[in-house]
Design an enzyme around this catalytic site. Structure first.
Site, PDB file in Angstrom:
ATOM      1  N   GLY A 273       0.802  -1.269  -0.101  1.00 26.54           N
ATOM      2  CA  GLY A 273       0.005   0.104   0.283  1.00 26.54           C
ATOM      3  C   GLY A 273       0.674   1.321  -0.070  1.00 26.54           C
ATOM      4  CB  SER A 274      -0.102   4.781  -0.545  1.00 22.69           C
ATOM      5  OG  SER A 274      -0.948   4.854   0.350  1.00 22.69           O
TER       6      SER A 274
ATOM      7  CG  ASP B 278       0.914  -3.716   5.954  1.00 20.33           C
ATOM      8  OD1 ASP B 278       1.084  -2.842   5.007  1.00 20.33           O
ATOM      9  OD2 ASP B 278       0.628  -4.797   5.673  1.00 20.33           O
ATOM     10  N   GLY B 279       0.624  -0.674   6.677  1.00 20.50           N
ATOM     11  CA  GLY B 279      -0.547   0.003   7.070  1.00 20.50           C
ATOM     12  C   GLY B 279      -1.555  -0.579   7.232  1.00 20.50           C
ATOM     13  CB  ALA B 280      -4.136  -0.198   9.034  1.00 19.17           C
TER      14      ALA B 280
ATOM     15  N   GLY C 288      -7.560  -3.538   1.883  1.00 21.45           N
ATOM     16  CA  GLY C 288      -7.895  -2.290   0.854  1.00 21.45           C
ATOM     17  C   GLY C 288      -7.002  -2.643  -0.511  1.00 21.45           C
ATOM     18  N   GLY C 289      -5.889  -3.089  -0.317  1.00 19.25           N
ATOM     19  CA  GLY C 289      -5.115  -3.478  -1.479  1.00 19.25           C
ATOM     20  C   GLY C 289      -4.941  -4.984  -1.925  1.00 19.25           C
TER      21      GLY C 289
ATOM     22  CD  GLU D 271      -1.538  -6.611   3.907  1.00 19.76           C
ATOM     23  OE1 GLU D 271      -1.092  -5.839   2.913  1.00 19.76           O
ATOM     24  OE2 GLU D 271      -2.611  -6.527   4.125  1.00 19.76           O
TER      25      GLU D 271
ATOM     26  CE  LYS E  20      -5.776   4.990   5.509  1.00 19.27           C
ATOM     27  NZ  LYS E  20      -4.726   3.995   5.262  1.00 19.27           N
TER      28      LYS E  20
END
Ligand code: 5RP
Length: 218
Positions: free
Chosen positions: A29-30, A81-83, A96-97, A103, A121
């Site tokens: 993700g971004s 990692d993102g969320a 979302g990705g 993950e 978020k």
């Protein structure tokens, strides 16, 4: 600060948690991409990285960062990692990705899961972001019917095939007050590969990008 500047701030802040010459896990993700950019500056000090998606692997390789197979590691020092959503208990919605299954595996292997997000978020109750569920293609309709019984409104994410060859159902209309129970219920449906609810294995540390800087939640 823009949302992307906040994502960049947490991506770079996560670099402080990388101990040289250890194995780490990297998400997708971004926001995770900003962390990968930061890792590029210490690529010679990295033992190896387990990647959660083909997209992240391509970016890691371009930056000269060694990728290792998750089957060849016993544990990872950290996973960054993102969320899509995070609550105060550090329970998370991800996917979302569409990289949720890998993950989840990486989160399970890692000793410390560091979640990096911008402040948009943060939520009181999980569920406004539609909950991604990775599903075996031939089970899609059955799983959708079972998700409706749990109170959700599943939507087939058209034109998306995961890195594992499966499909995604995004489940709307959920107000997730007992995330562990819902995670168990969705995981119990035949044909579900994994659900993007990280409640049983939630984050250990969250770095939140705000207008005032990076806040740390533990
Ligand atoms: C990918 C994910 C991402 O971490 C999540 O969608 C957040 O993405 P971004 O950092 O682009 O906001 O779970 O499957």
């Amino acid at each position: 600060m823009t949302q992307d500047e906040m994502k960049k701030a947490v991506g770079w802040a996560a670099l402080e948690y990388v101990i040289p010459y250890t194995l780490i896990g990297v998400g997708s993700g971004s926001t995770a991409n900003h962390f990968i950019d930061a890792l590029g500056f210490i690529n010679h000090k990295l033992e190896g990285v387990v990647s959660s998606s083909l997209a992240s692997s391509a970016k890691l390789t371009k930056l000269g960062i060694p990728i290792v197979d998750s089957n060849d590691v016993d544990s990872l020092d950290i996973y960054v990692d993102g969320a899509d959503e995070i609550n105060k208990y550090m329970q998370i919605i991800k996917g979302g990705g569409a990289a949720l299954t890998r993950e989840k595996v990486i989160a399970a292997i890692a000793r410390t899961f560091i979640c990096i997000v911008d402040s948009s978020k943060q939520v009181d109750v999980l569920g406004k972001f539609p909950l991604p569920v990775e599903v075996l293609p031939m089970a899609r309709s059955y799983v959708a019917r079972e998700l409706i019984k749990l109170g959700g409104l599943p939507e087939y994410r058209k034109h998306v095939v995961t890195d594992n060859g499966n499909v995604i159902l995004d489940v709307h209309n959920l107000i997730i007050t007992d995330a562990v129970t819902l995670e168990n219920q969705v995981n119990g449906i035949a044909g579900v590969i994994s659900v993007g609810l990280f409640a049983k294995r939630c984050a250990d540390i969250a770095l939140i990008g705000t207008q005032y800087g990076v806040e740390v939640m533990v």
